[in-house]
Design a protein around this motif. Structure first.
Motif, PDB file in Angstrom:
ATOM      1  N   MET A   1      31.764  38.963  42.435  1.00  0.00           N
ATOM      2  CA  MET A   1      32.031  40.218  42.944  1.00  0.00           C
ATOM      3  C   MET A   1      33.439  40.373  41.804  1.00  0.00           C
ATOM      4  O   MET A   1      34.272  39.573  41.758  1.00  0.00           O
ATOM      5  N   ASP A   2      33.604  41.695  41.300  1.00  0.00           N
ATOM      6  CA  ASP A   2      34.607  41.802  40.463  1.00  0.00           C
ATOM      7  C   ASP A   2      35.950  42.325  41.520  1.00  0.00           C
ATOM      8  O   ASP A   2      36.019  42.551  42.627  1.00  0.00           O
ATOM      9  N   ILE A   3      37.077  42.400  40.782  1.00  0.00           N
ATOM     10  CA  ILE A   3      38.357  42.901  41.331  1.00  0.00           C
ATOM     11  C   ILE A   3      38.342  44.364  41.527  1.00  0.00           C
ATOM     12  O   ILE A   3      38.183  44.970  40.605  1.00  0.00           O
ATOM     13  N   ARG A   4      38.042  44.801  42.860  1.00  0.00           N
ATOM     14  CA  ARG A   4      37.746  46.166  43.022  1.00  0.00           C
ATOM     15  C   ARG A   4      38.997  47.077  43.507  1.00  0.00           C
ATOM     16  O   ARG A   4      38.719  48.166  43.596  1.00  0.00           O
ATOM     17  N   VAL A  52      48.792  46.733  36.389  1.00  0.00           N
ATOM     18  CA  VAL A  52      48.232  46.472  35.216  1.00  0.00           C
ATOM     19  C   VAL A  52      46.886  46.648  35.268  1.00  0.00           C
ATOM     20  O   VAL A  52      46.187  47.159  34.137  1.00  0.00           O
ATOM     21  N   LEU A  53      46.102  46.280  36.379  1.00  0.00           N
ATOM     22  CA  LEU A  53      44.705  46.391  36.105  1.00  0.00           C
ATOM     23  C   LEU A  53      44.004  47.648  36.544  1.00  0.00           C
ATOM     24  O   LEU A  53      42.889  47.847  36.314  1.00  0.00           O
ATOM     25  N   PHE A  54      44.850  48.587  37.335  1.00  0.00           N
ATOM     26  CA  PHE A  54      44.011  49.788  37.720  1.00  0.00           C
ATOM     27  C   PHE A  54      44.763  50.901  36.989  1.00  0.00           C
ATOM     28  O   PHE A  54      44.573  52.082  37.422  1.00  0.00           O
ATOM     29  N   GLY A  55      46.027  50.983  36.494  1.00  0.00           N
ATOM     30  CA  GLY A  55      46.784  51.677  35.930  1.00  0.00           C
ATOM     31  C   GLY A  55      47.331  52.717  36.884  1.00  0.00           C
ATOM     32  O   GLY A  55      47.779  53.842  36.440  1.00  0.00           O
ATOM     33  N   GLU A  56      47.593  52.245  38.162  1.00  0.00           N
ATOM     34  CA  GLU A  56      48.181  53.120  39.304  1.00  0.00           C
ATOM     35  C   GLU A  56      49.706  52.821  39.325  1.00  0.00           C
ATOM     36  O   GLU A  56      50.316  51.633  39.011  1.00  0.00           O
ATOM     37  N   PRO A  57      50.430  53.724  39.569  1.00  0.00           N
ATOM     38  CA  PRO A  57      52.004  53.723  39.494  1.00  0.00           C
ATOM     39  C   PRO A  57      52.061  52.606  40.795  1.00  0.00           C
ATOM     40  O   PRO A  57      51.435  52.607  41.808  1.00  0.00           O
ATOM     41  N   GLY A  58      53.286  51.985  40.739  1.00  0.00           N
ATOM     42  CA  GLY A  58      53.608  50.906  41.680  1.00  0.00           C
ATOM     43  C   GLY A  58      54.652  49.764  41.377  1.00  0.00           C
ATOM     44  O   GLY A  58      55.715  49.592  42.144  1.00  0.00           O
ATOM     45  N   PHE A  84      45.773  30.481  36.122  1.00  0.00           N
ATOM     46  CA  PHE A  84      45.296  31.974  36.266  1.00  0.00           C
ATOM     47  C   PHE A  84      43.919  31.912  35.877  1.00  0.00           C
ATOM     48  O   PHE A  84      43.076  32.467  36.546  1.00  0.00           O
ATOM     49  N   TYR A  85      43.351  31.386  34.738  1.00  0.00           N
ATOM     50  CA  TYR A  85      41.938  31.757  34.676  1.00  0.00           C
ATOM     51  C   TYR A  85      40.989  31.127  35.724  1.00  0.00           C
ATOM     52  O   TYR A  85      40.103  31.811  35.817  1.00  0.00           O
ATOM     53  N   HIS A  86      41.392  29.866  35.993  1.00  0.00           N
ATOM     54  CA  HIS A  86      40.522  29.185  37.028  1.00  0.00           C
ATOM     55  C   HIS A  86      40.674  29.835  38.228  1.00  0.00           C
ATOM     56  O   HIS A  86      39.537  29.886  39.192  1.00  0.00           O
ATOM     57  N   THR A  87      41.516  30.545  38.831  1.00  0.00           N
ATOM     58  CA  THR A  87      41.858  30.909  39.839  1.00  0.00           C
ATOM     59  C   THR A  87      40.962  32.428  39.708  1.00  0.00           C
ATOM     60  O   THR A  87      40.188  32.746  40.744  1.00  0.00           O
ATOM     61  N   ILE A  88      40.908  33.259  38.712  1.00  0.00           N
ATOM     62  CA  ILE A  88      40.235  34.320  38.656  1.00  0.00           C
ATOM     63  C   ILE A  88      38.600  33.769  38.569  1.00  0.00           C
ATOM     64  O   ILE A  88      37.814  34.808  39.416  1.00  0.00           O
ATOM     65  N   ASP A  89      38.038  32.771  37.889  1.00  0.00           N
ATOM     66  CA  ASP A  89      36.926  32.431  37.949  1.00  0.00           C
ATOM     67  C   ASP A  89      36.284  31.957  39.265  1.00  0.00           C
ATOM     68  O   ASP A  89      35.311  32.117  39.511  1.00  0.00           O
ATOM     69  N   ASP A  90      37.212  31.164  39.984  1.00  0.00           N
ATOM     70  CA  ASP A  90      36.836  30.880  41.385  1.00  0.00           C
ATOM     71  C   ASP A  90      36.615  32.122  42.296  1.00  0.00           C
ATOM     72  O   ASP A  90      35.776  31.873  43.253  1.00  0.00           O
ATOM     73  N   LEU A  91      37.377  33.027  42.162  1.00  0.00           N
ATOM     74  CA  LEU A  91      37.258  34.363  42.987  1.00  0.00           C
ATOM     75  C   LEU A  91      36.250  35.407  42.727  1.00  0.00           C
ATOM     76  O   LEU A  91      35.753  36.120  43.483  1.00  0.00           O
ATOM     77  N   PHE A  92      36.467  35.603  41.398  1.00  0.00           N
ATOM     78  CA  PHE A  92      35.690  37.024  41.064  1.00  0.00           C
ATOM     79  C   PHE A  92      35.047  36.773  39.760  1.00  0.00           C
ATOM     80  O   PHE A  92      35.164  35.812  38.961  1.00  0.00           O
ATOM     81  N   SER A  93      34.233  37.718  39.196  1.00  0.00           N
ATOM     82  CA  SER A  93      33.473  37.878  38.201  1.00  0.00           C
ATOM     83  C   SER A  93      33.231  39.295  37.613  1.00  0.00           C
ATOM     84  O   SER A  93      33.241  40.203  38.484  1.00  0.00           O
ATOM     85  N   GLY A  94      33.436  39.775  36.558  1.00  0.00           N
ATOM     86  CA  GLY A  94      32.874  41.104  36.302  1.00  0.00           C
ATOM     87  C   GLY A  94      34.134  41.699  35.104  1.00  0.00           C
ATOM     88  O   GLY A  94      34.988  40.645  34.592  1.00  0.00           O
ATOM     89  N   GLU A  95      33.784  42.914  34.889  1.00  0.00           N
ATOM     90  CA  GLU A  95      34.655  43.350  33.699  1.00  0.00           C
ATOM     91  C   GLU A  95      36.310  43.324  34.042  1.00  0.00           C
ATOM     92  O   GLU A  95      37.056  43.096  33.100  1.00  0.00           O
ATOM     93  N   ARG A  96      36.452  43.783  35.420  1.00  0.00           N
ATOM     94  CA  ARG A  96      38.013  43.666  35.495  1.00  0.00           C
ATOM     95  C   ARG A  96      38.597  42.242  35.593  1.00  0.00           C
ATOM     96  O   ARG A  96      39.737  42.073  35.501  1.00  0.00           O
ATOM     97  N   ALA A  97      37.743  41.461  36.283  1.00  0.00           N
ATOM     98  CA  ALA A  97      38.301  40.061  36.085  1.00  0.00           C
ATOM     99  C   ALA A  97      38.484  39.477  34.575  1.00  0.00           C
ATOM    100  O   ALA A  97      39.421  38.738  34.364  1.00  0.00           O
TER     101      ALA A  97
END
Length: 127
Positions: A1-4, A52-58, A84-97
């Protein structure tokens, strides 16, 4: 599942920094800078990555400035990217990841370049 959503960003940031804290190279640098409550730092990083990932203010700030006084070099950045890469790969997959990994890599290179230039030219960081 991607970062949503923000919840996924929270999971990513929390897990990544859990790994950073126990890392033999990065842990001591972070623990020196953040000896107590990590929650304010984690809140800032969640906002940063969501922006950074969603372009939303914050997030508002200058992340590079936070790194100018740290005793870090290429080895630290290489380990940071690896974790960082290992964390992303362990938790997510997809375009945003994949975008998160791409952006982290670019930030690492930019920060390294700017730090090297500052140190070699004995420059003080600009605000």
């Amino acid at each position: 599942m991607d970062i949503r959503n923000y919840g996924d960003v929270t999971m990513m940031v929390n897990e990544f920094y859990r790994r950073v804290k126990v890392d033999e190279l990065l842990g001591p640098v972070f623990m020196e800078k953040i000896p107590g409550d990590w929650e304010p730092h984690l809140q800032t990083l969640r906002k940063f990555w969501y922006t950074v990932l969603f372009g939303e203010p914050g997030y508002m700030g200058n992340p590079f400035m936070k790194h100018t006084s740290l005793p870090i070099d290429k080895d630290h950045f290489d380990r940071w990217i690896q974790l960082f890469y290992h964390t992303i790969d362990d938790l997510f997959s997809g375009e945003r990841a994949e975008d998160a990994k791409f952006r982290a890599g670019r930030m690492s290179l930019l920060f390294q370049s700017k730090l090297k230039d500052m140190r070699e030219n004995k420059m003080k960081p600009l605000m």
